[in-house]
Write a protein that holds these residues in place. Structure first.
Motif, PDB file in Angstrom:
ATOM      1  N   PRO A   1       2.245  -0.424 -12.678  1.00  0.00           N
ATOM      2  CA  PRO A   1       2.012  -0.389 -11.232  1.00  0.00           C
ATOM      3  C   PRO A   1       1.374   0.920 -10.786  1.00  0.00           C
ATOM      4  N   GLU A   2       1.016   0.938  -9.542  1.00  0.00           N
ATOM      5  CA  GLU A   2       0.413   2.128  -8.932  1.00  0.00           C
ATOM      6  C   GLU A   2       1.417   3.271  -8.856  1.00  0.00           C
ATOM      7  N   ILE A   3       2.610   2.992  -8.358  1.00  0.00           N
ATOM      8  CA  ILE A   3       3.618   4.021  -8.121  1.00  0.00           C
ATOM      9  C   ILE A   3       4.998   3.457  -8.411  1.00  0.00           C
ATOM     10  N   SER A   4       5.970   4.352  -8.430  1.00  0.00           N
ATOM     11  CA  SER A   4       7.375   3.972  -8.466  1.00  0.00           C
ATOM     12  C   SER A   4       8.132   4.890  -7.513  1.00  0.00           C
ATOM     13  N   ASP A   5       9.335   4.489  -7.147  1.00  0.00           N
ATOM     14  CA  ASP A   5      10.163   5.351  -6.319  1.00  0.00           C
ATOM     15  C   ASP A   5      10.449   6.653  -7.050  1.00  0.00           C
ATOM     16  N   GLY A   6      10.565   7.732  -6.280  1.00  0.00           N
ATOM     17  CA  GLY A   6      10.870   9.022  -6.883  1.00  0.00           C
ATOM     18  C   GLY A   6      12.330   9.210  -7.217  1.00  0.00           C
ATOM     19  N   ASP A   7      13.205   8.390  -6.624  1.00  0.00           N
ATOM     20  CA  ASP A   7      14.642   8.466  -6.895  1.00  0.00           C
ATOM     21  C   ASP A   7      15.055   7.313  -7.801  1.00  0.00           C
ATOM     22  N   ALA A   8      16.096   7.549  -8.599  1.00  0.00           N
ATOM     23  CA  ALA A   8      16.631   6.511  -9.476  1.00  0.00           C
ATOM     24  C   ALA A   8      17.063   5.309  -8.639  1.00  0.00           C
ATOM     25  N   PRO A   9      16.879   4.091  -9.141  1.00  0.00           N
ATOM     26  CA  PRO A   9      16.439   3.737 -10.497  1.00  0.00           C
ATOM     27  C   PRO A   9      14.929   3.651 -10.678  1.00  0.00           C
ATOM     28  N   PHE A  10      14.163   4.339  -9.829  1.00  0.00           N
ATOM     29  CA  PHE A  10      12.711   4.456  -9.991  1.00  0.00           C
ATOM     30  C   PHE A  10      12.021   3.083  -9.972  1.00  0.00           C
ATOM     31  N   GLY A  11      12.357   2.279  -8.975  1.00  0.00           N
ATOM     32  CA  GLY A  11      11.787   0.935  -8.898  1.00  0.00           C
ATOM     33  C   GLY A  11      10.280   0.951  -8.766  1.00  0.00           C
ATOM     34  N   PRO A  12       9.571   0.061  -9.481  1.00  0.00           N
ATOM     35  CA  PRO A  12       8.110  -0.015  -9.371  1.00  0.00           C
ATOM     36  C   PRO A  12       7.705  -0.472  -7.987  1.00  0.00           C
ATOM     37  N   ASN A  13       6.546   0.010  -7.538  1.00  0.00           N
ATOM     38  CA  ASN A  13       6.169  -0.260  -6.165  1.00  0.00           C
ATOM     39  C   ASN A  13       4.660  -0.141  -6.001  1.00  0.00           C
ATOM     40  N   GLY A  14       4.203  -0.350  -4.760  1.00  0.00           N
ATOM     41  CA  GLY A  14       2.777  -0.249  -4.476  1.00  0.00           C
ATOM     42  C   GLY A  14       1.994  -1.379  -5.108  1.00  0.00           C
TER      43      GLY A  14
ATOM     44  N   ASP B   1       7.261   0.203 -19.263  1.00  0.00           N
ATOM     45  CA  ASP B   1       8.284  -0.832 -19.147  1.00  0.00           C
ATOM     46  C   ASP B   1       8.740  -1.094 -17.715  1.00  0.00           C
ATOM     47  N   HIS B   2       8.347  -0.262 -16.763  1.00  0.00           N
ATOM     48  CA  HIS B   2       8.699  -0.485 -15.354  1.00  0.00           C
ATOM     49  C   HIS B   2       7.555  -1.245 -14.703  1.00  0.00           C
ATOM     50  N   GLN B   3       7.670  -2.570 -14.657  1.00  0.00           N
ATOM     51  CA  GLN B   3       6.539  -3.415 -14.291  1.00  0.00           C
ATOM     52  C   GLN B   3       6.821  -4.253 -13.049  1.00  0.00           C
ATOM     53  N   LEU B   4       5.763  -4.490 -12.294  1.00  0.00           N
ATOM     54  CA  LEU B   4       5.760  -5.516 -11.253  1.00  0.00           C
ATOM     55  C   LEU B   4       5.023  -6.756 -11.724  1.00  0.00           C
ATOM     56  N   ALA B   5       3.975  -6.538 -12.516  1.00  0.00           N
ATOM     57  CA  ALA B   5       3.202  -7.631 -13.106  1.00  0.00           C
ATOM     58  C   ALA B   5       3.324  -7.534 -14.615  1.00  0.00           C
ATOM     59  N   LEU B   6       3.539  -8.666 -15.265  1.00  0.00           N
ATOM     60  CA  LEU B   6       3.786  -8.679 -16.702  1.00  0.00           C
ATOM     61  C   LEU B   6       2.659  -7.995 -17.468  1.00  0.00           C
TER      62      LEU B   6
ATOM     63  N   VAL C   1      10.503  12.185   0.369  1.00  0.00           N
ATOM     64  CA  VAL C   1      10.951  10.799   0.541  1.00  0.00           C
ATOM     65  C   VAL C   1      11.065  10.178  -0.850  1.00  0.00           C
ATOM     66  N   GLY C   2      12.253   9.804  -1.222  1.00  0.00           N
ATOM     67  CA  GLY C   2      12.480   9.300  -2.569  1.00  0.00           C
ATOM     68  C   GLY C   2      12.301   7.811  -2.740  1.00  0.00           C
ATOM     69  N   ARG C   3      12.125   7.097  -1.630  1.00  0.00           N
ATOM     70  CA  ARG C   3      11.942   5.649  -1.698  1.00  0.00           C
ATOM     71  C   ARG C   3      10.663   5.280  -0.949  1.00  0.00           C
ATOM     72  N   TYR C   4       9.877   4.403  -1.547  1.00  0.00           N
ATOM     73  CA  TYR C   4       8.647   3.932  -0.932  1.00  0.00           C
ATOM     74  C   TYR C   4       8.906   2.530  -0.411  1.00  0.00           C
TER      75      TYR C   4
ATOM     76  N   LEU D   1       9.116  15.526 -13.023  1.00  0.00           N
ATOM     77  CA  LEU D   1       9.039  14.519 -14.082  1.00  0.00           C
ATOM     78  C   LEU D   1      10.166  13.492 -13.944  1.00  0.00           C
ATOM     79  N   THR D   2       9.778  12.200 -14.036  1.00  0.00           N
ATOM     80  CA  THR D   2      10.742  11.106 -14.050  1.00  0.00           C
ATOM     81  C   THR D   2      10.431  10.212 -15.249  1.00  0.00           C
ATOM     82  N   PRO D   3      11.289   9.255 -15.564  1.00  0.00           N
ATOM     83  CA  PRO D   3      10.989   8.349 -16.690  1.00  0.00           C
ATOM     84  C   PRO D   3       9.831   7.397 -16.433  1.00  0.00           C
ATOM     85  N   VAL D   4       9.290   7.373 -15.202  1.00  0.00           N
ATOM     86  CA  VAL D   4       8.245   6.410 -14.884  1.00  0.00           C
ATOM     87  C   VAL D   4       6.963   7.052 -14.382  1.00  0.00           C
ATOM     88  N   GLY D   5       6.960   8.353 -14.214  1.00  0.00           N
ATOM     89  CA  GLY D   5       5.780   9.026 -13.696  1.00  0.00           C
ATOM     90  C   GLY D   5       6.136  10.402 -13.201  1.00  0.00           C
TER      91      GLY D   5
END
Length: 666
Positions: A633-646, A624-629, A570-573, A554-558
């Motif tokens: 998003p589809e995914i986020s990084d598994g490691d902090a700061p859990f950047g939105p991705n994909g 609140d972790h958005q790429l588009a307003l 792999v903690g970063r996509y 469990l993370t704050p984004v998914g």
């Protein structure tokens, strides 16, 4: 971008569900993306600066076979404002080896409330630009309103791509240069196999067909993909605006809409406003309800769900997972029926297609789980409509029966039920699950055999079919489905629990004699199983599953796809294509899985109000972790700061968070 720029703005002292950005000429703030759909698969999307950073960005991405067949027709509108003192270029582009052109410096604010609206500052005065896609039509309406002290001249140059949205355009000699002028219309057909593009205007048009070259899309570059494109223009529209004046430009595929531009704008705005359930619901539910509109292609002749933007197509699995949140949680039962009918009518040999290609090609039926998700969507649909629903009693029930018989007999790609009653995914090269990712011939997370979540879906599917068969008077089928349910339940309980990890195995071999080869990786698929069919586990096991999920996934984004510390985590996509595909299910966090976590946690502790509030905060954090307003998003990084991705906007991400917020946490 993260941290919730789309988290809502203040209007009249009250929080608003509509996203907005105070740009004030800052390009960093203006790099966030926006998305606007027409209800039939066409869309407009770019960054707030109108700086296209993806090949998929464009102001008119038409769905020529709605909701499929998407082509970028109009990429951009270059706008120049001329006052009596100076000229102001409002466009922002990236060209090789230089900084972006600086039109963004004049952009004061962006708001999508409900239509994409840009406020430009010109020498202390204001120009407002609004975009709207005509509902159900491949047509864009642009409105400019001048709030200045003196007249200005406006010059607008359309830049056309005229290509499938997965491709890029290059300058070539085959582009037809002719321009047809009519009263209030300009018609061009630069590519013979595509529809003509028609401009409706009240301006002076100056034809000057030409190529503009080497636009760079930096997000494509960062993804290791081809990122340069040439665009074609037919000429320039020139118009004069007095203080307080409003003017329109309509850009359409094939023919202009019959209605006035102002009416088309109003209709588009009203359709979006109608998505907002209003202040009686939480702000989070309102935001997610608005976001859901982008994926529902209800106005297409064959309704469907767009799986995600910018590059996803119509996918069977994604549609069926997203359908409860996008439709049933928002009281769109009739539209849900039409989407289900589209999928059941395209079934073959008892299988739901996993993918309907956007342009050309045959439907693909090579997944192990797309068909099983049909039973889940049907179960929830039946709960809403009751047993008297004609579609449920006829076509949908027949489709479920066909799928059951196909699984029992064994389908193409080795999808079948084992003698002990478990659901086998078959050959890893064909019968894929949601967690598979491929790099060439390499299946990164092979799941041939008995994936844990497929067992839950199968056991629950048998229970769903048995209940419907009883209701509809098919006692023989009810008996067979009930027997399959009981056998699958017993076989699962006998084999899937791993005492060493306090968590179920992720994948077991088909034969019990080979259980020493079982995959005991800590992945979220057991969480899906618990949420879908809780009867597979006793209360102690259910509590242990949730404890492991909360500790490792469990993370704050998914929910992560693999526990940190596991081999291959792999903690970063990021990186090139191979690196991204290799990381796809090796630790990335998926927002849509929070829906399953919420359902499982609420079922285990239904009266815990503190838990309910914590789950609400978790869903809000993921939003609140958005790429588009205003999108998820589809995914986020598994490691902090859990950047939105994909993918920047994903149907099942929005749908599962909406289902959780509107149903499970209501």
């Amino acid at each position: 971008m993260s941290g919730g720029r789309g988290a809502g703005t203040m209007s009249g002292g009250r929080a608003s569900p509509w996203p907005a950005v105070e740009v004030a000429g800052d390009l960093t703030r203006a790099r966030v993306e926006w998305l606007h759909g027409n209800g039939a698969g066409a869309y407009a999307s770019s960054t707030v600066a109108q700086l296209n950073t993806r090949r998929y960005h464009g102001l008119l991405v038409a769905a020529l076979d709605p909701p499929r067949g998407r082509h970028v027709l109009l990429s951009h509108l270059d706008v120049e404002v001329e006052t009596h003192e100076a000229r102001y270029e409002l466009s922002t582009h990236q060209f090789p080896h230089i900084e972006p052109t600086d039109g963004y410096r004049h952009l004061a604010r962006f708001a999508q409330d409900p239509l994409p609206r840009f406020l430009w500052t010109i020498a202390g005065d204001e120009l407002e630009q609004t975009f709207a896609l005509a509902r159900g039509l491949n047509a864009l309406v642009v409105r400019w309103t001048w709030r200045g002290r003196a007249p200005v001249a406006l010059a607008v140059r359309p830049l056309l791509s005229m290509r499938p949205f997965h491709a890029l355009q290059r300058e070539h000699g085959a582009m037809h240069q002719s321009v047809e002028l009519r009263q209030g219309e300009v018609r061009v057909r630069p590519v013979g196999h595509l529809p003509r593009v028609v401009f409706g205007h009240s301006a002076t048009f100056i034809g000057s067909p030409d190529w503009w070259r080497r636009f760079e899309y930096l997000t494509e570059h960062a993804r290791g993909l081809d990122f340069q494109e040439d665009l074609w223009t037919p000429g320039v529209f020139r118009m004069r605006l007095e203080p307080g004046d409003t003017t329109h430009l309509v850009v359409a595929a094939d023919a202009l809409p019959a209605r006035a531009p102002s009416d088309l704008l109003d209709e588009a705005a009203l359709a979006l406003v109608a998505c907002d359930p209003g202040p009686r619901r939480s702000l989070l539910v309102r935001k997610l309800s608005i976001a859901a509109d982008a994926y529902r292609a209800d106005l297409a002749q064959t309704p469907g769900i767009v799986a995600g933007y910018p590059w996803f197509e119509v996918w069977g699995r994604d549609s069926l997972i997203a359908l409860p949140g996008l439709y049933l949680a928002t009281d769109r039962v009739a539209s849900a029926r039409r989407v289900l009918a589209t999928l059941t009518q395209t079934m073959a040999d008892g299988l739901v297609p996993n993918r309907l290609p956007d342009v050309g090609g045959e439907a693909e039926y090579h997944t192990a789980d797309a068909t099983l998700w049909l039973f889940e969507a049907a179960r929830l649909y039946a709960e809403r409509v009751g047993s008297g629903d004609g579609y449920l009693r006829g076509e949908l029930f027949d489709a479920l029966h066909s799928a059951f018989e196909a699984a029992m007999a064994g389908t193409r790609h080795h999808i079948h039920v084992t003698p002990e009653g478990l659901f086998a995914a078959g050959d890893p090269g064909f019968a894929l699950t949601w967690m598979d990712a491929r790099v060439g011939d390499w299946v990164v997370t092979p799941r041939a055999g008995l994936p844990v979540e497929l067992q839950a879906l199968w056991v629950r599917a048998c229970d769903t079919l048995a209940s419907l068969a009883v209701t509809l008077g098919d006692d023989a089928l009810a008996s067979r489905a009930r027997e399959a349910h009981v056998r699958g339940l017993a076989a699962f309980r006998a084999r899937f629990w791993c005492e060493a990890t306090g968590y179920p195995y992720d994948v077991l071999p088909t034969s019990p004699d080979a259980d020493q080869l079982a995959d005991a990786s800590i992945r979220p698929n057991a969480l899906i199983a618990l949420a879908v069919e809780p009867r597979l586990f006793d209360p102690t096991q259910a509590a242990r599953i949730l404890a492991v999920v909360e500790r490792d996934l469990l993370t704050p984004v998914g929910v992560r796809t693999l526990a940190p510390g596991s081999p291959g985590y792999v903690g970063r996509y990021g990186g090139g294509v191979r690196a991204r595909d290799a990381a796809y299910h090796q630790g990335t966090a998926w927002p849509f899985l929070l829906g399953f976590y919420v359902r499982a946690a609420r079922r285990l502790r239904p009266l815990d109000e503190a838990l309910r509030e914590a789950l609400e905060r978790l869903v809000a954090s993921a939003f609140d972790h958005q790429l588009a307003l205003g999108q998820v998003p589809e995914i986020s990084d598994g490691d902090a700061p859990f950047g939105p991705n994909g993918c920047s906007a994903q149907a099942w991400s929005v749908a599962e968070l909406l289902r959780a917020a509107a149903w499970d946490l209501a």
